[in-house]
Design an enzyme around this catalytic site. Structure first.
Site, short mmCIF file in Angstrom:
data_model
loop_
_atom_site.label_atom_id
_atom_site.label_comp_id
_atom_site.label_asym_id
_atom_site.label_seq_id
_atom_site.Cartn_x
_atom_site.Cartn_y
_atom_site.Cartn_z
N PRO A 209 40.87 -19.71 13.33
CA PRO A 209 40.87 -18.59 14.28
C PRO A 209 40.03 -18.90 15.51
CG PRO A 209 39.38 -18.14 12.48
CD PRO A 209 40.03 -19.44 12.15
N CYS A 210 40.57 -19.76 16.40
CA CYS A 210 39.80 -20.33 17.50
C CYS A 210 40.15 -19.69 18.84
CB CYS A 210 40.07 -21.84 17.58
SG CYS A 210 39.99 -22.67 15.97
N THR A 211 39.53 -20.21 19.92
CA THR A 211 39.88 -19.82 21.29
C THR A 211 39.91 -21.09 22.13
OG1 THR A 211 38.68 -17.73 20.99
CG2 THR A 211 39.30 -18.35 23.24
#
Length: 456
Positions: free
Chosen positions: A2-4
């Site tokens: 669950p990255c950006t």
């Protein structure tokens, strides 16, 4: 994961560098990370995944590359990101979303497909341009399929590309405009797509796949987010606000609500971007809004970019104003981004510094992964009070590492001598970062003791 992800073209940055950056997050708070150099002799010639039954014989003559794998490789390498000896960078992966229409037509391949565990190892050592990276990964996806939806970025000194997987075997990629940036959370991100453009690439049958199966909800054009993405309540609370806030900080986006589904894919920044500005965005938690978890009236309503589940942050910079031997900078920080500082490690090196490379599974306060997480564990409880100390730490590390970088850039060496020299510069930067982090730890411990409940 669950990255950006944050991408910037060479005309959008202050010094003409291309930049691809991502914070790697995890489903729980701790998953120790390492920073390594994978030499050609260490690259496997026969690769076997651990998540699925996938196996492949890899090409000869791989390139050396940096990588940030999991310290525990029992479930796979999970290389995450790196820069190779040809000055090509890759970050993988931004976990994405899709919809049931697509998965029903092109299901995932959970038995023998490839995914986040494999991408860096299978692609980065074998490419000499960003476009080659897109093409190699695209071929692997079409041939073997994937078991998840992901976004992957590639860059060289001229181009930045963003690829998104579609269903089990399809994909699409866009070259980011040179004067633009992209902020990509955990959703399908690519919007308008021109199949005839030289700035797009896709699986060979993607357009016919859309048309023949009546997947396009729009009357004109191909908006891939509308076609392949999701529009869920999870997107509204978990994904869209991150784009909204990042675009608010960098500029160039229309005024929208945090939950808006149709935020732009790329924007032109108000000012030219610096590494420090990119770090600020990727360390953000809706500061100066009601959504800030640290005291905002509507705190914890939206998922912030920085949070306790940040594992590592890489900002992969390919510079155009220095010799090729100095071009690749693998900026790196471990742990929650609100409490860390990125260090500009040269990629053209023989080895990586011990405080970043030799991460143990067990707690070790001298290791940068565990040290940064200790800072976060203490600082989170009195964030408003200790934030100035953390900012001072980040400024000190940044300034002193920049000074070492300017010193290294100004020296002269024969081509074969650069890796050994830059390895020593990286060691100096690592120990500088470690020393300043330990100073900050002492200040946080003192602050904590001054505010103990068990006092009289």
């Amino acid at each position: 994961m669950p990255c950006t992800t944050l991408l910037a073209g060479k005309a959008a940055t202050i010094d003409g560098s291309t930049i691809i950056a991502r914070q790697e997050d995890y489903g729980q708070a701790l998953n120790p990370q390492r920073f390594v150099v994978v030499k050609p002799s260490d690259q496997p010639r026969h690769y076997a995944a651990k998540t699925t039954s996938f196996t492949i014989d890899l090409p000869d003559n791989p390139l050396r590359y940096t990588s940030t794998p999991d310290a525990d490789d029992s479930a796979g390498v999970f290389g995450a990101a790196g820069i190779n000896a040809a000055n090509v960078a890759m970050t993988a992966t931004e976990t994405s979303t899709t919809n049931a229409r697509v998965r029903g037509l092109d299901p995932f391949n959970p038995v023998s497909g490839i995914g986040e565990e494999d991408f860096i190892t299978l692609v980065l050592p074998y490419i000499h341009t960003a476009r080659e990276g897109v093409q190699r990964l695209g071929h692997l996806l079409e041939t073997y399929g994937t078991y998840e939806a992901n976004g992957i970025a590639f860059s060289d000194q001229d181009e930045v590309w963003y690829l998104e997987t579609i269903g089990g075997h399809h994909w699409a990629a866009v070259r980011i405009p040179d004067d633009a940036y992209v902020l990509a959370p955990n959703r399908f991100n690519i919007t308008d797509f021109d199949f005839a453009s030289e700035t797009t690439l896709a699986s060979a049958d993607l357009q016919s796949f859309i048309d023949e199966h009546h997947l396009n909800p729009d009357r004109e054009g191909y908006n891939l987010r509308h076609i392949f993405g999701s529009q869920t309540m999870q997107d509204a609370r978990y994904n869209n606000p991150r784009t909204w806030y990042g675009q608010k900080l960098l500029g160039g986006a229309p005024a929208t609500a945090p939950t808006e589904m149709d935020q732009p894919f790329w924007c032109r920044p108000t000012q030219l971007l610096t590494v420090e500005k990119i770090k600020q965005v990727l360390s953000s938690h809706y500061q100066n809004t009601v959504y800030d978890p640290y005291g905002g009236a509507a705190g914890k309503q939206f998922r912030p970019i920085a949070l306790n589940r940040n594992l590592e942050l890489h900002i992969l910079q390919l510079r155009n104003h220095v010799p090729a031997a100095l071009a690749g900078i693998h900026w790196l920080a471990f742990g929650p981004n609100t409490f860390n500082a990125v260090v500009p490690f040269y990629a053209n090196v023989n080895d990586t510094p011990v405080p970043y490379a030799q991460t143990n599974q067990d707690y070790d306060p001298l290791n940068m992964y565990w040290l940064t997480n200790t800072l976060a564990a203490l600082g989170d409880h009195r964030y408003q009070a200790v934030a100035p100390l953390v900012e001072q730490f980040e400024e000190t590390v940044g300034a002193q590492c920049r000074a070492l970088q300017h010193q290294a850039d100004a020296t002269s060496h024969a081509a074969g001598e650069w890796p050994a020299y830059l390895t020593t510069i990286n060691e100096q930067m690592a120990h500088l970062s470690q020393r300043e982090a330990l100073k900050l730890l002492g200040k946080l411990v003192q602050d904590a003791f001054n505010h103990e409940h068990l006092a009289f």
